[in-house]
Design a protein around this motif. Sequence first.
Motif, PDB file in Angstrom:
ATOM      1  N   LEU A 110       1.298  -1.253  -0.157  1.00  0.00           N
ATOM      2  CA  LEU A 110       0.043  -0.338  -0.374  1.00  0.00           C
ATOM      3  C   LEU A 110       0.803   1.497   0.029  1.00  0.00           C
ATOM      4  O   LEU A 110       0.346   1.981  -0.521  1.00  0.00           O
ATOM      5  N   GLU A 157       4.129   1.393  -0.924  1.00  0.00           N
ATOM      6  CA  GLU A 157       4.745   1.846  -2.871  1.00  0.00           C
ATOM      7  C   GLU A 157       3.525   2.091  -3.571  1.00  0.00           C
ATOM      8  O   GLU A 157       3.779   2.781  -4.336  1.00  0.00           O
ATOM      9  N   GLU A 158       2.044   1.551  -3.522  1.00  0.00           N
ATOM     10  CA  GLU A 158       0.997   2.016  -4.243  1.00  0.00           C
ATOM     11  C   GLU A 158       1.076   3.714  -4.389  1.00  0.00           C
ATOM     12  O   GLU A 158       0.717   4.953  -5.086  1.00  0.00           O
ATOM     13  N   THR A 159       1.104   3.951  -2.880  1.00  0.00           N
ATOM     14  CA  THR A 159       0.943   5.751  -2.444  1.00  0.00           C
ATOM     15  C   THR A 159       1.561   6.069  -3.210  1.00  0.00           C
ATOM     16  O   THR A 159       1.668   7.447  -3.334  1.00  0.00           O
ATOM     17  N   HIS A 204       3.758   6.087  -5.412  1.00  0.00           N
ATOM     18  CA  HIS A 204       3.693   5.935  -7.474  1.00  0.00           C
ATOM     19  C   HIS A 204       2.825   6.535  -7.661  1.00  0.00           C
ATOM     20  O   HIS A 204       2.794   7.399  -8.500  1.00  0.00           O
ATOM     21  N   GLY A 205       1.209   6.223  -6.819  1.00  0.00           N
ATOM     22  CA  GLY A 205       0.753   7.619  -7.111  1.00  0.00           C
ATOM     23  C   GLY A 205       0.554   9.138  -6.881  1.00  0.00           C
ATOM     24  O   GLY A 205       0.889  10.203  -7.787  1.00  0.00           O
TER      25      GLY A 205
END
Length: 131
Positions: free
Chosen positions: A120, A122-124, A126-127
């Motif tokens: 989560l 890493e996704e944040t 990346h966003g």
Amino acid sequence: LSNRNRSTSTRLGASVTGEGTGIGPSSCHSSATAAGLSPEDHAKLTKADVRRLARKQREAAWATFNATRPDDKYENPADVTAIEEAERNMGDFKLKSDPAYSVPEAERMTPQRKRFQMLLLEETMHGARMD
């Protein structure tokens, strides 16, 4: 009386002459007359005697006030019932500093939870980079 003292004494409900405010000669007359002295006897008193009489009167007033205080062991029944009610409705709070405390299974960090948490994050990240 100065204007400042006059306005203060009238706000407090005392008369403008300063009676009952501790200002002026009327304050020493009130303590001597309250002690049962005649005006002639009061004229013979020194300022120290007048202060001594006032101090004795204050001590007597405090003694009567302290005599009306409840006993140290007295507990107000309304307070007792309020405390009992609070203790009954209070939740069960575990102290984390307690040596016997163990983390519940639902709150323990497992490798799967940590991996999901990192995913989560890493996704944040990346966003945030794509914005």
